[in-house]
Design a protein around this motif. Structure first.
Motif, PDB file in Angstrom:
ATOM      1  N   LYS A  54       0.822  -1.128   0.011  1.00  0.00           N
ATOM      2  CA  LYS A  54       0.153  -0.003   0.006  1.00  0.00           C
ATOM      3  C   LYS A  54       0.904   1.194   0.022  1.00  0.00           C
ATOM      4  N   MET A  55       2.030   1.104   0.734  1.00  0.00           N
ATOM      5  CA  MET A  55       2.891   2.295   0.839  1.00  0.00           C
ATOM      6  C   MET A  55       3.907   2.455  -0.378  1.00  0.00           C
ATOM      7  N   LEU A  56       3.946   1.456  -1.000  1.00  0.00           N
ATOM      8  CA  LEU A  56       5.164   1.294  -2.140  1.00  0.00           C
ATOM      9  C   LEU A  56       4.241   1.949  -3.478  1.00  0.00           C
ATOM     10  N   ASP A  59       1.207   7.674  -4.564  1.00  0.00           N
ATOM     11  CA  ASP A  59       1.793   8.782  -5.365  1.00  0.00           C
ATOM     12  C   ASP A  59       2.543   9.549  -4.555  1.00  0.00           C
ATOM     13  N   ALA A  60       2.183   9.784  -3.246  1.00  0.00           N
ATOM     14  CA  ALA A  60       2.595  10.870  -2.107  1.00  0.00           C
ATOM     15  C   ALA A  60       3.027   9.947  -0.900  1.00  0.00           C
ATOM     16  N   PRO A  61       3.601  10.642  -0.036  1.00  0.00           N
ATOM     17  CA  PRO A  61       3.947  10.052   1.235  1.00  0.00           C
ATOM     18  C   PRO A  61       2.704  10.171   2.265  1.00  0.00           C
ATOM     19  N   LEU A 113      13.827  15.915  11.672  1.00  0.00           N
ATOM     20  CA  LEU A 113      14.869  16.239  10.887  1.00  0.00           C
ATOM     21  C   LEU A 113      15.171  15.240   9.900  1.00  0.00           C
ATOM     22  N   ASP A 114      15.357  13.935  10.300  1.00  0.00           N
ATOM     23  CA  ASP A 114      15.629  13.070   9.246  1.00  0.00           C
ATOM     24  C   ASP A 114      14.758  12.974   8.136  1.00  0.00           C
ATOM     25  N   HIS A 115      13.252  13.432   8.402  1.00  0.00           N
ATOM     26  CA  HIS A 115      12.430  13.302   7.204  1.00  0.00           C
ATOM     27  C   HIS A 115      12.654  14.545   6.263  1.00  0.00           C
ATOM     28  N   LEU A 117      15.391  16.415   6.307  1.00  0.00           N
ATOM     29  CA  LEU A 117      16.568  16.397   5.367  1.00  0.00           C
ATOM     30  C   LEU A 117      16.332  15.535   4.239  1.00  0.00           C
ATOM     31  N   SER A 118      15.815  14.128   4.403  1.00  0.00           N
ATOM     32  CA  SER A 118      15.653  13.453   3.513  1.00  0.00           C
ATOM     33  C   SER A 118      14.942  13.914   2.225  1.00  0.00           C
ATOM     34  N   LEU A 119      13.685  14.605   2.587  1.00  0.00           N
ATOM     35  CA  LEU A 119      12.856  15.304   1.376  1.00  0.00           C
ATOM     36  C   LEU A 119      13.658  16.463   0.746  1.00  0.00           C
ATOM     37  N   LEU A 133      17.278   6.688  -1.672  1.00  0.00           N
ATOM     38  CA  LEU A 133      18.492   7.381  -0.643  1.00  0.00           C
ATOM     39  C   LEU A 133      18.157   7.161   0.857  1.00  0.00           C
ATOM     40  N   VAL A 134      18.928   6.403   1.406  1.00  0.00           N
ATOM     41  CA  VAL A 134      18.367   6.169   2.710  1.00  0.00           C
ATOM     42  C   VAL A 134      19.467   6.815   3.951  1.00  0.00           C
ATOM     43  N   THR A 135      18.887   6.975   5.169  1.00  0.00           N
ATOM     44  CA  THR A 135      19.836   7.516   6.134  1.00  0.00           C
ATOM     45  C   THR A 135      20.896   6.662   6.402  1.00  0.00           C
ATOM     46  N   ALA A 136      22.275   7.247   6.284  1.00  0.00           N
ATOM     47  CA  ALA A 136      23.359   6.394   6.671  1.00  0.00           C
ATOM     48  C   ALA A 136      23.851   6.890   8.165  1.00  0.00           C
ATOM     49  N   GLN A 137      23.939   8.217   8.426  1.00  0.00           N
ATOM     50  CA  GLN A 137      24.284   8.704   9.545  1.00  0.00           C
ATOM     51  C   GLN A 137      23.470   9.964   9.924  1.00  0.00           C
ATOM     52  N   GLY A 163      28.829  10.933  -5.647  1.00  0.00           N
ATOM     53  CA  GLY A 163      28.431   9.760  -5.970  1.00  0.00           C
ATOM     54  C   GLY A 163      27.087   9.177  -5.625  1.00  0.00           C
ATOM     55  N   ARG A 164      27.236   8.217  -4.619  1.00  0.00           N
ATOM     56  CA  ARG A 164      25.787   7.350  -3.950  1.00  0.00           C
ATOM     57  C   ARG A 164      25.885   8.392  -2.817  1.00  0.00           C
ATOM     58  N   LYS A 165      26.902   8.919  -2.338  1.00  0.00           N
ATOM     59  CA  LYS A 165      26.699   9.919  -1.074  1.00  0.00           C
ATOM     60  C   LYS A 165      26.106  11.136  -0.978  1.00  0.00           C
ATOM     61  N   VAL A 166      25.183  11.655  -0.460  1.00  0.00           N
ATOM     62  CA  VAL A 166      24.495  12.743  -0.515  1.00  0.00           C
ATOM     63  C   VAL A 166      24.381  13.298   0.799  1.00  0.00           C
ATOM     64  N   GLY A 184      23.313  15.140   8.045  1.00  0.00           N
ATOM     65  CA  GLY A 184      22.702  13.806   7.736  1.00  0.00           C
ATOM     66  C   GLY A 184      23.656  13.289   6.557  1.00  0.00           C
ATOM     67  N   LEU A 185      23.891  12.236   6.456  1.00  0.00           N
ATOM     68  CA  LEU A 185      24.567  11.549   5.332  1.00  0.00           C
ATOM     69  C   LEU A 185      23.528  10.284   4.795  1.00  0.00           C
ATOM     70  N   PHE A 186      23.337  10.445   3.466  1.00  0.00           N
ATOM     71  CA  PHE A 186      22.227   9.629   3.028  1.00  0.00           C
ATOM     72  C   PHE A 186      22.969   8.985   1.843  1.00  0.00           C
ATOM     73  N   ALA A 188      22.699   6.200  -1.657  1.00  0.00           N
ATOM     74  CA  ALA A 188      21.855   5.550  -2.571  1.00  0.00           C
ATOM     75  C   ALA A 188      21.936   3.998  -2.499  1.00  0.00           C
ATOM     76  N   THR A 189      20.864   3.246  -2.079  1.00  0.00           N
ATOM     77  CA  THR A 189      21.003   1.816  -2.173  1.00  0.00           C
ATOM     78  C   THR A 189      21.307   1.284  -3.366  1.00  0.00           C
ATOM     79  N   ARG A 190      21.822   0.176  -3.283  1.00  0.00           N
ATOM     80  CA  ARG A 190      22.111  -0.772  -4.759  1.00  0.00           C
ATOM     81  C   ARG A 190      20.959  -1.181  -5.431  1.00  0.00           C
ATOM     82  N   ILE A 191      19.816  -1.316  -4.304  1.00  0.00           N
ATOM     83  CA  ILE A 191      18.380  -1.842  -4.970  1.00  0.00           C
ATOM     84  C   ILE A 191      17.983  -0.409  -5.319  1.00  0.00           C
TER      85      ILE A 191
HETATM   86  C1  LIG Z   1       6.698   8.922  -3.616  1.00  0.00           C
HETATM   87  C2  LIG Z   1       6.583   8.100  -2.631  1.00  0.00           C
HETATM   88  C3  LIG Z   1       6.455   8.380  -1.126  1.00  0.00           C
HETATM   89  C4  LIG Z   1       7.293   7.599  -0.037  1.00  0.00           C
HETATM   90  C5  LIG Z   1       7.930   8.449   0.772  1.00  0.00           C
HETATM   91  C6  LIG Z   1       8.034   8.233   2.194  1.00  0.00           C
HETATM   92  C7  LIG Z   1       8.742   9.631   2.634  1.00  0.00           C
HETATM   93  C8  LIG Z   1       9.554   9.322   3.750  1.00  0.00           C
HETATM   94  C9  LIG Z   1      11.020   9.589   3.613  1.00  0.00           C
HETATM   95  C10 LIG Z   1      11.562   9.703   4.970  1.00  0.00           C
HETATM   96  C11 LIG Z   1      12.621   8.721   4.957  1.00  0.00           C
HETATM   97  C12 LIG Z   1      13.507   8.992   5.918  1.00  0.00           C
HETATM   98  C13 LIG Z   1      14.947   8.399   5.834  1.00  0.00           C
HETATM   99  C14 LIG Z   1      14.930   6.665   6.233  1.00  0.00           C
HETATM  100  O1  LIG Z   1      14.222   6.752   7.384  1.00  0.00           O
HETATM  101  S1  LIG Z   1      15.826   5.710   5.448  1.00  0.00           S
HETATM  102  C15 LIG Z   1      15.750   4.267   6.624  1.00  0.00           C
HETATM  103  C16 LIG Z   1      16.875   4.142   7.902  1.00  0.00           C
HETATM  104  N1  LIG Z   1      18.122   3.962   7.267  1.00  0.00           N
HETATM  105  C17 LIG Z   1      18.414   2.679   6.672  1.00  0.00           C
HETATM  106  O2  LIG Z   1      17.479   1.845   7.022  1.00  0.00           O
HETATM  107  C18 LIG Z   1      19.838   2.359   6.177  1.00  0.00           C
HETATM  108  C19 LIG Z   1      20.260   1.255   6.556  1.00  0.00           C
HETATM  109  N2  LIG Z   1      21.594   0.887   5.817  1.00  0.00           N
HETATM  110  C20 LIG Z   1      21.828   0.361   4.685  1.00  0.00           C
HETATM  111  O3  LIG Z   1      20.831   0.105   3.992  1.00  0.00           O
HETATM  112  C21 LIG Z   1      23.176   0.348   4.127  1.00  0.00           C
HETATM  113  O4  LIG Z   1      24.028   0.312   5.211  1.00  0.00           O
HETATM  114  C22 LIG Z   1      23.807   1.535   3.247  1.00  0.00           C
HETATM  115  C23 LIG Z   1      22.727   1.574   2.123  1.00  0.00           C
HETATM  116  C24 LIG Z   1      23.435   2.980   3.943  1.00  0.00           C
HETATM  117  C25 LIG Z   1      25.133   1.352   2.790  1.00  0.00           C
HETATM  118  O5  LIG Z   1      25.608   0.183   2.489  1.00  0.00           O
HETATM  119  P1  LIG Z   1      26.183  -0.196   1.113  1.00  0.00           P
HETATM  120  O6  LIG Z   1      26.209  -1.652   1.136  1.00  0.00           O
HETATM  121  O7  LIG Z   1      25.300   0.261   0.038  1.00  0.00           O
HETATM  122  O8  LIG Z   1      27.456   0.479   1.211  1.00  0.00           O
HETATM  123  P2  LIG Z   1      28.612   0.306   0.667  1.00  0.00           P
HETATM  124  O9  LIG Z   1      29.469  -0.656   1.330  1.00  0.00           O
HETATM  125  O10 LIG Z   1      28.621   0.034  -0.772  1.00  0.00           O
HETATM  126  O11 LIG Z   1      29.417   1.883   0.857  1.00  0.00           O
HETATM  127  C26 LIG Z   1      29.199   2.927  -0.033  1.00  0.00           C
HETATM  128  C27 LIG Z   1      29.949   4.078   0.500  1.00  0.00           C
HETATM  129  O12 LIG Z   1      29.075   4.678   1.383  1.00  0.00           O
HETATM  130  C28 LIG Z   1      30.046   4.361   3.008  1.00  0.00           C
HETATM  131  N3  LIG Z   1      29.182   4.058   3.811  1.00  0.00           N
HETATM  132  C29 LIG Z   1      28.610   3.006   3.807  1.00  0.00           C
HETATM  133  N4  LIG Z   1      27.660   3.122   4.996  1.00  0.00           N
HETATM  134  C30 LIG Z   1      28.008   4.175   5.949  1.00  0.00           C
HETATM  135  C31 LIG Z   1      27.774   4.843   7.045  1.00  0.00           C
HETATM  136  N5  LIG Z   1      26.699   4.323   7.883  1.00  0.00           N
HETATM  137  N6  LIG Z   1      28.319   5.947   7.310  1.00  0.00           N
HETATM  138  C32 LIG Z   1      29.140   6.579   6.815  1.00  0.00           C
HETATM  139  N7  LIG Z   1      29.444   5.917   5.498  1.00  0.00           N
HETATM  140  C33 LIG Z   1      29.092   4.960   5.241  1.00  0.00           C
HETATM  141  C34 LIG Z   1      31.207   3.323   2.440  1.00  0.00           C
HETATM  142  O13 LIG Z   1      32.334   3.680   3.113  1.00  0.00           O
HETATM  143  C35 LIG Z   1      31.442   3.513   1.050  1.00  0.00           C
HETATM  144  O14 LIG Z   1      32.216   4.797   0.689  1.00  0.00           O
HETATM  145  P3  LIG Z   1      33.255   4.782  -0.201  1.00  0.00           P
HETATM  146  O15 LIG Z   1      33.958   3.658   0.113  1.00  0.00           O
HETATM  147  O16 LIG Z   1      32.751   4.627  -1.479  1.00  0.00           O
HETATM  148  O17 LIG Z   1      33.791   6.093   0.078  1.00  0.00           O
END
Ligand SMILES: CCCCCCCCCCCCCC(=O)SCCNC(=O)CCNC(=O)[C@H](O)C(C)(C)COP(=O)(O)OP(=O)(O)OC[C@H]1O[C@@H](n2cnc3c(N)ncnc32)[C@H](O)[C@@H]1OP(=O)(O)O
Length: 203
Positions: A54-56, A59-61, A113-115, A117-119, A133-137, A163-166, A184-186, A188-191
């Motif tokens: 339902k979430m995926l 069209d909007a959050p 703030l996470d939300h 920043l993410s937007l 784009l997921v929150t990493a830090q 690159g993948r880091k925003v 925040g560091l975000f 981009a997932t490989r998926i």
């Molecule tokens: C339109 C529809 C609407 C829906 C919208 C709803 C709105 C909601 C929006 C609100 C949403 C709110 C947001 C949410 O709630 S997002 C949900 C909360 N976050 C997560 O669940 C993230 C969980 N973690 C992961 O999935 C993985 O660990 C990630 C993807 C982050 C990296 O795993 P991956 O295996 O892919 O990484 P890599 O090994 O290839 O590394 C790549 C590079 O990154 C560097 N690195 C990696 N990790 C860290 C780290 N922690 N600190 C510092 N650096 C880190 C690494 O050194 C390397 O750097 P370099 O060597 O290249 O220089």
């Protein structure tokens, strides 16, 4: 005419707020039964216990705990994005978000703030790899308490793309003064969204 889910969520928000204002009372036994009866009606409406789809397919959050109009946990806030990429929203935090007496819970500051920043990031993705784009830090500094029942502004802007880091930074301000700041560091997932059947993008 079907009632929009957001109206039901709004009614729930009102109730959550009221529940935090009343004390133990014999009338609450009756209210508890009534609430279970309403939940029984809702339970008859679905058969999937984990309806992530339902979430995926949104069209909007609409379902997240910050902006989600259909999620009673969300106030919900309306995030606007200016032409310079700054994302911002106004919010009056009420009792459901209380931590210390009269003040906002620090974890709620982190959530909002996470939300936002993410937007700020998801509205400027040029050059970013096309994963989610997921929150990493997330690093926060609490400068001052955020009082409940006062207008707060949550704002954020993207600060870099590598690159993948925003990266993004933002703050919660009250009366023009920064109460909580965040960086925040975000990543981009490989998926990618295209790998998830039926997904329309998301964060
Ligand atoms: C339109 C529809 C609407 C829906 C919208 C709803 C709105 C909601 C929006 C609100 C949403 C709110 C947001 C949410 O709630 S997002 C949900 C909360 N976050 C997560 O669940 C993230 C969980 N973690 C992961 O999935 C993985 O660990 C990630 C993807 C982050 C990296 O795993 P991956 O295996 O892919 O990484 P890599 O090994 O290839 O590394 C790549 C590079 O990154 C560097 N690195 C990696 N990790 C860290 C780290 N922690 N600190 C510092 N650096 C880190 C690494 O050194 C390397 O750097 P370099 O060597 O290249 O220089």
């Amino acid at each position: 005419m079907p009632a929009p889910l957001e109206d039901v969520a709004d009614a729930l928000r009102r109730m959550m707020d009221l529940l935090l204002r009343v004390d133990d009372d014999p009338a609450l036994g009756h209210i508890t039964s009534e609430l279970h009866a309403v939940s029984d009606l809702l339970e008859a409406e679905f058969d999937d216990e984990r309806p992530f789809d339902k979430m995926l397919h949104s069209d909007a959050p609409r379902h997240d705990p910050v902006s989600g109009v259909e999620n009673a946990i969300a106030p919900p806030i309306v995030v606007e994005v200016d032409s310079d990429g700054t994302a911002h929203a106004e919010v009056d935090f009420g009792l459901p978000y209380q931590g210390p007496k009269g003040l906002l819970h620090g974890g709620i500051s982190a959530l909002f703030l996470d939300h936002v920043l993410s937007l700020a990031n998801s509205n400027n993705r040029s050059g970013v790899d096309n994963g989610f784009l997921v929150t990493a830090q997330l690093s926060l500094r609490y400068h001052k308490p955020v009082p409940l029942f006062e207008r707060a502004t949550v704002s954020a802007r993207q600060t870099s793309i590598d690159g993948r880091k925003v990266r993004a930074a933002g703050e919660i301000s009250v009366g023009g003064e920064v109460a909580v700041s965040a960086e925040g560091l975000f990543i981009a997932t490989r998926i990618r969204p295209a790998d998830v059947p039926g997904d329309k993008g998301g964060a």
